[in-house]
Design an enzyme around this catalytic site. Structure first.
Site, PDB file in Angstrom:
ATOM      1  N   ARG A  94       0.659  -1.471  -0.119  1.00  0.00           N
ATOM      2  CA  ARG A  94      -0.064  -0.052   0.161  1.00  0.00           C
ATOM      3  C   ARG A  94       0.312   1.096  -0.465  1.00  0.00           C
ATOM      4  NH1 ARG A  94      -1.932   1.517   5.766  1.00  0.00           N
ATOM      5  NH2 ARG A  94      -0.475  -0.030   7.028  1.00  0.00           N
ATOM      6  N   LYS A 114       1.922   6.082   1.599  1.00  0.00           N
ATOM      7  CA  LYS A 114       1.316   5.430   2.098  1.00  0.00           C
ATOM      8  C   LYS A 114       0.433   5.453   1.782  1.00  0.00           C
ATOM      9  CE  LYS A 114       2.376   2.795   6.743  1.00  0.00           C
ATOM     10  NZ  LYS A 114       3.270   2.977   8.077  1.00  0.00           N
ATOM     11  N   GLY A 127      -4.567  -1.375  -0.311  1.00  0.00           N
ATOM     12  CA  GLY A 127      -4.230  -0.086  -0.662  1.00  0.00           C
ATOM     13  C   GLY A 127      -3.825   0.782   0.062  1.00  0.00           C
ATOM     14  N   ARG A 184      15.284  -3.313   3.972  1.00  0.00           N
ATOM     15  CA  ARG A 184      15.233  -3.972   4.654  1.00  0.00           C
ATOM     16  C   ARG A 184      15.842  -4.949   4.711  1.00  0.00           C
ATOM     17  NH1 ARG A 184       9.336  -2.202   5.125  1.00  0.00           N
ATOM     18  NH2 ARG A 184       9.013  -0.783   3.187  1.00  0.00           N
ATOM     19  N   ASP A 253      11.523  -7.789   7.613  1.00  0.00           N
ATOM     20  CA  ASP A 253      10.522  -6.693   6.877  1.00  0.00           C
ATOM     21  C   ASP A 253      10.156  -4.941   7.386  1.00  0.00           C
ATOM     22  OD1 ASP A 253       8.136  -7.809   7.796  1.00  0.00           O
ATOM     23  OD2 ASP A 253       7.859  -6.490   6.706  1.00  0.00           O
TER      24      ASP A 253
END
Length: 488
Positions: A94, A114, A127, A184, A253
């Site tokens: 998203r 975001k 999303g 990440r 993550d």
């Protein structure tokens, strides 16, 4: 496409130099009637933007995903992750990276929307994002920045004019997140899981160039990369522990390679000192409890080391040994950083044998008497030991004498010791009940004044001003246990 660039957009898109398997190019999904509800003026200026221009309709359209600035290259990043211990292939479900803003100081920052609509990684999600969680991320990330803790930041929040459906119907919103990058541990896991050493090497080289250029010519650059990430994460987690911050969802993550705090979904700050404190409604086993955070960081970094094994050494056994050796150093680095921070919180300049036990005794008493973590250190800093079960106890009085005697032994004056304490013990944190109060007013009544007042107080956590005092009051027992929920 927005062509007018008086706002100060200066976008690059170096991430697209990586193999295309690391991202999917996709435009944001437009929304019906965007409205700017929060703009971060000081951050905008540091990024090279003109805040007044950013308030105009054409720029609000960019924050909403209805238009793109010049040089934008919207994409969703692919990554994997261990979520509560279970491995999944993931990605931005998203969020979209619209580009990397090059600042007047020559720095590079990701600009990410975001809540900008579904992507190929949405996994049945819509999303979208709700206003409450986006404002919450704005408040907490700015509080973390003021506390001098490495963090992603929030540039703007816009409402979409459209509902978002979670358990109930909620107003939709989009947050503009700013980060040194969104690489990440999970990005490296993704590369390793795909089995392409070339892709893994490309990612490692890109990361070194972007975040650790000083090791580019290192003989064993990938080992050096692992060392640097471990160092930054040890420092970051120590800083979390020292202010009582509980992240709540330390999945791989959500562990950045840059060493910034990311994802403020179910996070919260601890009130009463308790190693077992958990706020997240989904962390039923306490995996990410306050006292577990250093161990979970080590676990996450071990997953990074595993991912790097194919490029650490051509001999697999040797690579495994390198990975294990480096990971074993995390706990010592973390302990050193935490211990140094705790000494500063107690005004201790020099090193004495008794310091470790002095710190441990205090924390043990705080846990026993359910003392408020922030306010205990605040009271010690101000030397105002008001009537609380902890301060009234004979064992604390005994400890206090030992501590005062330890302060007197130092070459530094007591005034200097208390000054150092003031600079390391925040007077104010974003207390959960005060954050909720601000969100409630904004989301249900459209009243942002409560949030503005809170943000103003949180901007100088070490100032010890009288206008902060109302925010130092712990929640009433009826407000506990506090529970946080993931915005998705």
């Amino acid at each position: 496409m927005t062509k007018n660039n008086e706002a100060g957009w200066n976008l690059d898109h170096s991430y697209t130099t990586l193999p295309q398997s690391f991202y999917t190019e996709i435009p944001p999904t437009p929304v019906s009637s965007p409205e700017l509800v929060k703009l971060n003026h000081s951050l905008a200026i540091s990024l090279g933007f003109n805040p007044e221009e950013l308030k105009k309709e054409a720029e609000i359209a960019i924050f909403a995903g209805n238009a793109l600035p010049e040089g934008a290259h919207p994409l969703a990043q692919a990554y994997a992750g261990h979520q509560f211990g279970h491995f999944n292939m993931l990605g931005d479900g998203r969020a979209l990276l619209i580009g990397e803003q090059m600042t007047p100081a020559g720095k590079r920052f990701d600009i990410q929307l975001k809540g900008s609509g579904p992507t190929p990684y949405s996994r049945r999600g819509d999303g979208r994002a709700a206003l409450g969680p986006m404002l919450r991320e704005y408040i907490i990330s700015e509080a973390m920045y003021a506390l001098d803790i490495p963090t992603t930041r929030s540039l703007a929040v816009v409402t979409t004019g459209e509902p978002t459906y979670r358990e109930t119907k909620l107003p939709g919103a989009i947050l503009t997140r700013v980060a040194s990058s969104h690489i990440r541990v999970g990005t490296f896991q993704y590369a390793a899981a795909r089995g392409s050493i070339e892709d893994l090497q490309s990612l490692a080289d890109y990361t070194i160039k972007r975040h650790y250029p000083e090791i580019e010519d290192h003989e064993n650059r990938y080992t050096a990369l692992l060392q640097e990430v471990i160092k930054r994460q040890a420092s970051l987690i120590a800083k979390w522990q020292l202010v009582g911050f509980i992240h709540g969802v330390m999945n791989t993550d959500n562990i950045t390679i840059s060493g910034e705090t990311i994802d403020y979904g179910p996070c919260a700050f601890m009130d009463n000192y308790d190693q077992g404190t958990v706020f997240s409604s989904i962390d039923t086993q306490g995996r990410y409890a306050y006292g577990n955070q250093p161990y979970m960081a080590a676990w996450d970094l071990a997953r990074l080391a595993e991912s790097l094994i194919p490029i650490l050494h051509e001999d697999e056994e040797e690579a495994l040994k390198i990975a294990q050796d480096e990971i074993s150093k995390f706990s010592v680095q973390y302990e050193n950083q935490w211990f140094l921070g705790m000494k500063k919180k107690l005004g201790l300049f020099s090193n004495e044998e008794q310091d470790q036990s002095l710190i441990e005794q205090l924390l043990k008493m705080m846990e026993k008497f359910k003392a408020d973590y922030t306010n205990t250190f605040r009271s010690l800093t101000l030397n105002t030991l008001e009537n609380t079960p902890l301060f009234d106890s004979p064992e604390f009085k005994e400890w206090y004498k030992l501590w005062q005697s330890r302060l007197e032994k130092q070459d530094e004056s007591k005034e200097n010791a208390y000054e150092m304490m003031k600079n390391n013990n925040p007077s104010i944190i974003p207390r959960n009940h005060r954050v909720e109060e601000a969100l409630e007013a904004a989301v249900t009544s459209g009243d942002y004044s409560v949030m503005e007042k809170l943000l103003e107080a949180l901007a100088n956590p070490y100032a010890y001003t009288t206008d902060q005092e109302e925010y130092c009051v712990p929640p009433a027992p009826t407000n506990r246990p506090y529970r946080t929920f993931c915005g998705t």
